[in-house]
Design a protein around this motif. Structure first.
Motif, PDB file in Angstrom:
ATOM      1  N   ARG A  39       0.813  -1.204   0.000  1.00 54.77           N
ATOM      2  CA  ARG A  39       0.000   0.000   0.000  1.00 54.77           C
ATOM      3  C   ARG A  39       0.854   1.265   0.000  1.00 54.77           C
ATOM      4  O   ARG A  39       0.406   2.322  -0.444  1.00 54.77           O
ATOM      5  CB  ARG A  39      -0.958   0.007   1.205  1.00 54.77           C
ATOM      6  CG  ARG A  39      -2.005  -1.077   1.116  1.00 54.77           C
ATOM      7  CD  ARG A  39      -3.111  -0.913   2.141  1.00 54.77           C
ATOM      8  NE  ARG A  39      -2.671  -0.750   3.510  1.00 54.77           N
ATOM      9  CZ  ARG A  39      -2.156  -1.714   4.257  1.00 54.77           C
ATOM     10  NH1 ARG A  39      -2.020  -2.924   3.755  1.00 54.77           N
ATOM     11  NH2 ARG A  39      -1.791  -1.489   5.496  1.00 54.77           N
ATOM     12  N   CYS A  44      -2.313   8.320  -3.555  1.00 54.77           N
ATOM     13  CA  CYS A  44      -3.443   8.649  -2.681  1.00 54.77           C
ATOM     14  C   CYS A  44      -4.767   8.356  -3.370  1.00 54.77           C
ATOM     15  O   CYS A  44      -5.726   7.884  -2.753  1.00 54.77           O
ATOM     16  CB  CYS A  44      -3.375  10.126  -2.266  1.00 54.77           C
ATOM     17  SG  CYS A  44      -1.957  10.500  -1.206  1.00 54.77           S
ATOM     18  N   ASN A  46      -5.224   6.045  -5.716  1.00 57.71           N
ATOM     19  CA  ASN A  46      -5.382   4.579  -5.700  1.00 57.71           C
ATOM     20  C   ASN A  46      -5.985   4.125  -4.377  1.00 57.71           C
ATOM     21  O   ASN A  46      -6.939   3.338  -4.334  1.00 57.71           O
ATOM     22  CB  ASN A  46      -4.026   3.887  -5.868  1.00 57.71           C
ATOM     23  CG  ASN A  46      -3.343   4.110  -7.193  1.00 57.71           C
ATOM     24  OD1 ASN A  46      -2.117   4.098  -7.266  1.00 57.71           O
ATOM     25  ND2 ASN A  46      -4.111   4.312  -8.250  1.00 57.71           N
ATOM     26  N   GLN A  47      -5.412   4.613  -3.303  1.00 60.47           N
ATOM     27  CA  GLN A  47      -5.840   4.168  -1.981  1.00 60.47           C
ATOM     28  C   GLN A  47      -7.259   4.623  -1.662  1.00 60.47           C
ATOM     29  O   GLN A  47      -8.040   3.865  -1.071  1.00 60.47           O
ATOM     30  CB  GLN A  47      -4.866   4.689  -0.924  1.00 60.47           C
ATOM     31  CG  GLN A  47      -3.483   4.066  -1.033  1.00 60.47           C
ATOM     32  CD  GLN A  47      -2.598   4.436   0.139  1.00 60.47           C
ATOM     33  OE1 GLN A  47      -2.875   4.056   1.266  1.00 60.47           O
ATOM     34  NE2 GLN A  47      -1.555   5.201  -0.133  1.00 60.47           N
ATOM     35  N   TYR A  51     -10.394   2.229  -0.287  1.00 64.07           N
ATOM     36  CA  TYR A  51     -10.886   2.335   1.090  1.00 64.07           C
ATOM     37  C   TYR A  51     -12.237   3.029   1.186  1.00 64.07           C
ATOM     38  O   TYR A  51     -12.790   3.180   2.280  1.00 64.07           O
ATOM     39  CB  TYR A  51      -9.894   3.114   1.957  1.00 64.07           C
ATOM     40  CG  TYR A  51      -8.454   2.682   1.837  1.00 64.07           C
ATOM     41  CD1 TYR A  51      -8.111   1.376   1.528  1.00 64.07           C
ATOM     42  CD2 TYR A  51      -7.412   3.599   2.033  1.00 64.07           C
ATOM     43  CE1 TYR A  51      -6.782   0.988   1.400  1.00 64.07           C
ATOM     44  CE2 TYR A  51      -6.088   3.219   1.923  1.00 64.07           C
ATOM     45  CZ  TYR A  51      -5.773   1.916   1.595  1.00 64.07           C
ATOM     46  OH  TYR A  51      -4.466   1.543   1.479  1.00 64.07           O
ATOM     47  N   ALA A  62      -5.635   3.898   5.678  1.00 62.09           N
ATOM     48  CA  ALA A  62      -4.878   5.026   5.126  1.00 62.09           C
ATOM     49  C   ALA A  62      -3.532   5.196   5.816  1.00 62.09           C
ATOM     50  O   ALA A  62      -2.536   5.554   5.183  1.00 62.09           O
ATOM     51  CB  ALA A  62      -5.703   6.305   5.249  1.00 62.09           C
ATOM     52  N   GLY A  64      -1.710   2.803   7.018  1.00 67.07           N
ATOM     53  CA  GLY A  64      -0.853   1.791   6.407  1.00 67.07           C
ATOM     54  C   GLY A  64       0.048   1.032   7.343  1.00 67.07           C
ATOM     55  O   GLY A  64       0.933   0.303   6.890  1.00 67.07           O
ATOM     56  N   THR A 145      -3.093  -4.291  -2.411  1.00 65.24           N
ATOM     57  CA  THR A 145      -3.324  -3.572  -1.150  1.00 65.24           C
ATOM     58  C   THR A 145      -3.297  -4.506   0.064  1.00 65.24           C
ATOM     59  O   THR A 145      -3.710  -4.090   1.150  1.00 65.24           O
ATOM     60  CB  THR A 145      -4.684  -2.855  -1.183  1.00 65.24           C
ATOM     61  OG1 THR A 145      -5.723  -3.826  -1.283  1.00 65.24           O
ATOM     62  CG2 THR A 145      -4.776  -1.894  -2.352  1.00 65.24           C
TER      63      THR A 145
END
Length: 601
Positions: A39, A44, A46-47, A51, A62, A64, A145
């Motif tokens: 991750r 940002c 992508n994440q 989420y 976030a 991680g 992820t």
């Protein structure tokens, strides 16, 4: 106890054969693992996509720093064995939070039921579904992820496909969570007798349906020892389950506790902690040898002779059927579970089950004790069995002796001195026979051949009363390139009727039989297959064929056999309808059965 000489020798041969491919695999995994927590390399944006729907878990994801577990599920409620998985994600997410981790359903994989498709056109997709499952799991995990994966699958092609995916994503830990067998219903031997009576025309379809529904009656794995339950045994012998997880019934507090414990263990063995256990380190040649020993000691499904080489290749390990045959010769048959006996898997589990069997095989030097497992280092952990004590899960030493010697015996006093599988080779090619349920009177069959290109033709000939003498029934153009290599288990009841009439009968095919293959001697997985011009395509009606499980030979006894041209067959009828047209590329690119009949590896 020192390691048995044969087990050591075969393991070393596999290691030597696999040296280049295994090193290539490990180098690939090492490069992926060196990049660190995945991750951290996502943007940002992508994440945020990953989420967005995670509610209270968003902050932890976030940040991680907490492990994120990907759930790959084969849930559907058509498969009784997979129906319990409907509630697993909620239980897993709750357990992950309590363990300081997060969990997300990464994706689903298809899961077809061979019991539904047996003898039907859909069975021609069954073997290929293994590769589809591996591909689908690959798509699920490609989001990059996840720090570990939980695999929810039980049945025939599902577990092998998931293991192929776990090996491919070998830089992350892989924990397999089973659902357990359904409670015992109509005894399997009684169900088999009803099927034979129906095949003989002695009872109505209504009576057959009543028996089938009384046998397959609730959530969980079918209780006979077929491919699904053989898969579960393998996951313990290979160290991918928690100890004692395989045969605990669904919907019980112990089953839920094992699911929670599996989640906690997955969170504990990621690269973020101090006990990193990637799947690549679990899935080595020793684990696969241990799996083969378990297959032979239990008299397990012949389907695993195809699946294990495919699983192993995904981890760079090259297996051959000679490995299976030699390990079988060194491994005693310790269990009698239907179709090799009258007991079902619930009875086997109650008699001491896998904890007793693994302990006894370790004591006999027939298993590698030093494997890495998801539970920790060393297979001796799997001699323990789980119990609930005051609501808490604890493991205790399993039984030191069998609790029912009609079901489970020690390696020093087995049901048979050798395991349940024979390699057959000769001028018809190479194949295998499961002999653990076959009477010794039928280990050698020599008779005239009747050659068929479709299992329906066999049924028509049977109904017409054409089988009146000893016969080797040949069903060819049933291999992976021809039509996806369907199981031919629907032939078992009628061939069993012929045996009961006093005839010597054997089946020879380039197709498969069910994991529940029983008393009919069957030379299966014959390779090269007819569709590639293999020797089986040169057989004719009336040829004298010898199927000899004692000597390990499969031969036609005709002087002009080698000079004949192979016949061809119109296979177009196998290639359309019920989605079969979607699998043309699979049929065109599939490997031989001796190498696992794989498409993606």
């Amino acid at each position: 106890m020192p390691l048995d000489h044969t087990i050591a020798r075969v393991t070393e041969r596999i290691r030597t054969r696999s040296a280049a491919s295994r090193q290539t695999y490990l180098d690939k995994i090492a490069r992926t693992a060196e990049a660190g927590t995945r991750r951290a390399h996502l943007t940002c944006g992508n994440q945020a996509h990953a989420y967005a729907a995670m509610g209270d878990d968003k902050a932890a994801l976030a940040e991680g720093r907490a492990p994120n577990i990907g759930i790959v599920t084969a849930y559907n409620d058509m498969l009784s064995a997979h129906q319990p998985f409907e509630t697993y994600p909620t239980l897993i997410r709750e357990a992950a939070r309590k363990a300081g981790a997060t969990a997300q359903v990464a994706g689903g994989v298809p899961a077809m039921c061979d019991g539904v498709t047996q003898g039907q056109p859909g069975m021609e997709l069954s073997l290929f579904s293994r590769d589809v499952i591996a591909l689908a799991a690959g798509v699920a995990l490609s989001h990059n992820t996840f720090d570990a994966a939980l695999y929810l699958g039980v049945c025939d092609k599902i577990v092998p496909g998931l293991v192929i995916a776990a090996a491919t994503f070998g830089h992350i830990p892989a924990v397999f969570l089973p659902a357990g067998p359904m409670t015992s219903g109509l005894p399997n031997d009684e169900k088999s007798k009803v099927r034979q009576r129906f095949a003989a025309g002695e009872i109505s379809r209504k009576e057959l349906m009543e028996a089938e529904m009384a046998s397959y009656h609730g959530p969980g794995t079918c209780t006979f020892y077929g491919t699904a339950n053989t898969n579960q045994m393998l996951m313990e012998f290979m160290g991918l389950h928690l100890p004692g997880a395989s045969f605990v019934n669904p919907g019980t507090p112990l089953r839920d506790a094992l699911t929670v414990a599996g989640t906690e263990r997955a969170a504990a063995i990621t690269a973020l902690g101090n006990d990193y256990t990637p799947a690549s380190e679990v899935l080595d040649e020793r684990a696969f040898v241990n799996g083969i020993v378990g297959l032979m000691a239990t008299g397990g499904s012949t389907n695993l002779v195809i699946h294990l080489p495919a699983m192993a290749r995904a981890a760079g390990v090259l297996l051959d059927i000679e490995d299976f045959a030699e390990i079988s010769a060194a491994t005693p048959l310790m269990a009698k579970v239907y179709p090799n006996g009258l007991a079902d898997v619930n009875h086997f589990h109650a008699a001491g089950g896998l904890a007793y069997m693994i302990g006894d095989l370790l004591d006999a030097g027939l298993l590698h004790p030093d494997t890495k497992t998801v539970a920790g280092d060393g297979l001796s952990l799997y001699t323990q069995e789980p119990r609930l004590e005051g609501g808490s899960l604890a493991w205790h030493a399993g039984p030191g002796q069998s609790l029912n010697d009609k079901i489970l015996r020690p390696a020093s006093d087995p049901f048979q001195p050798e395991g349940g599988l024979k390699q057959l080779s000769g001028n018809l090619g190479r194949g295998v026979m499961k002999v653990s349920a076959v009477s010794k009177d039928h280990h050698v069959v020599e008779a005239k051949a009747r050659v068929f290109h479709d299992q329906a033709e066999v049924k028509t000939a049977f109904q017409a009363g054409e089988f009146t003498e000893d016969t080797v029934v040949v069903v060819r153009f049933q291999g992976p390139r021809a039509n996806g290599m369907p199981e031919l288990h629907s032939l078992t009841p009628l061939l069993a009727v012929l045996l009961d009439r006093g005839l010597q009968v054997a089946l020879v095919t380039d197709g498969r039989m069910s994991g529940a293959s029983g008393k009919v001697p069957a030379a299966i997985h014959v390779s090269p297959e007819a569709a590639t011009g293999g020797p089986i395509a040169r057989l004719r009606d009336g040829d004298r064929v010898r199927v000899d499980a004692t000597a390990g030979t499969l031969a036609v006894l005709e002087a002009d056999f080698d000079s004949r041209a192979p016949v061809t067959a119109d296979l177009s009828g196998y290639h359309t309808g019920l989605g079969r047209e979607l699998f043309e590329n699979f049929r065109a690119n599939v490997g031989p059965a001796t190498e696992g009949a794989g498409v993606v590896v």
